[in-house]
Design a protein around this motif. Structure first.
Motif, PDB file in Angstrom:
ATOM      1  N   MET A  91       0.779  -1.110   0.128  1.00 30.37           N
ATOM      2  CA  MET A  91       0.009  -0.059  -0.084  1.00 30.37           C
ATOM      3  C   MET A  91       0.966   1.198   0.168  1.00 30.37           C
ATOM      4  N   VAL A  94       2.228   1.565  -3.341  1.00 31.23           N
ATOM      5  CA  VAL A  94       1.300   2.180  -4.328  1.00 31.23           C
ATOM      6  C   VAL A  94       1.192   3.699  -4.271  1.00 31.23           C
ATOM      7  N   THR A  95       1.267   4.146  -3.005  1.00 30.52           N
ATOM      8  CA  THR A  95       1.031   5.600  -2.689  1.00 30.52           C
ATOM      9  C   THR A  95       2.405   6.531  -3.067  1.00 30.52           C
ATOM     10  N   GLN A 100      -3.469   5.715  -5.568  1.00 33.35           N
ATOM     11  CA  GLN A 100      -4.325   5.735  -4.496  1.00 33.35           C
ATOM     12  C   GLN A 100      -4.905   4.527  -3.967  1.00 33.35           C
ATOM     13  N   VAL A 101      -4.601   4.247  -2.807  1.00 35.83           N
ATOM     14  CA  VAL A 101      -5.271   3.383  -2.015  1.00 35.83           C
ATOM     15  C   VAL A 101      -6.620   3.551  -1.736  1.00 35.83           C
ATOM     16  N   GLU A 104      -9.062   0.440   3.646  1.00 34.18           N
ATOM     17  CA  GLU A 104      -8.287  -0.358   4.373  1.00 34.18           C
ATOM     18  C   GLU A 104      -8.373  -1.904   4.051  1.00 34.18           C
ATOM     19  N   VAL A 115      -7.286  -5.413  -0.691  1.00 40.55           N
ATOM     20  CA  VAL A 115      -7.633  -3.828  -0.835  1.00 40.55           C
ATOM     21  C   VAL A 115      -7.498  -3.370  -2.173  1.00 40.55           C
ATOM     22  N   PHE A 117      -7.159  -0.210  -5.107  1.00 46.07           N
ATOM     23  CA  PHE A 117      -6.381   0.985  -5.312  1.00 46.07           C
ATOM     24  C   PHE A 117      -6.577   1.460  -6.803  1.00 46.07           C
ATOM     25  N   SER A 126      -6.436  -4.272  -7.646  1.00 42.00           N
ATOM     26  CA  SER A 126      -6.602  -4.565  -6.108  1.00 42.00           C
ATOM     27  C   SER A 126      -5.402  -5.460  -5.594  1.00 42.00           C
TER      28      SER A 126
END
Length: 135
Positions: A91, A94-95, A100-101, A104, A115, A117, A126
């Protein structure tokens, strides 16, 4: 390298989309109940390993699922699911890479943490940190 292990397609009518892929391609479908968001699990290839084989047990093949569109969920487009070793670390990656995730991670029983994204182009995909198989 983190592999693609699953795909997801949105639908308005899960019975209709399931029937289409069963009839057109011979895929097997499993209708889950409301406790799992009425998700439809799709098997596109028979596992090459004996049960309990992981869902991606056929080299070069992936299975998938269908989810019903709802007005409160963002980016309801076809997507892929990528298996990762550590969902929290992924996560952050990715950010850091400009994505953008979306929320949660949620635990999918017997499967793992999941999750969604958005990538830098707005595509929804995902991540899944699979549960480790029992030894």
């Amino acid at each position: 390298m983190d592999p693609v292990v699953h795909f997801e397609l949105p639908c308005n009518d899960r019975e209709r989309i399931a029937r289409f892929f069963e009839q057109a391609f011979g895929w097997e479908v499993q209708m889950l109940g409301p406790e799992m968001g009425n998700y439809v699990v799709v098997t596109t290839a028979e596992p090459s390993a004996p049960p309990p084989a992981p869902p991606h047990a056929v080299p070069g093949c992936i299975n998938g699922g269908f989810f019903t569109k709802t007005p409160d969920m963002p980016a309801q487009f076809p997507g892929i699911v990528i298996a990762v070793q550590d969902i929290r670390a992924s996560m952050k990656k990715v950010t850091a890479a400009g994505g953008q995730v979306l929320g949660e991670p949620m635990m999918i029983p017997t499967v793992g943490d999941y999750v969604a994204f958005l990538d830098t182009e707005g595509n929804r995909s995902s991540m899944l940190q699979p549960l480790m198989p029992q030894q």
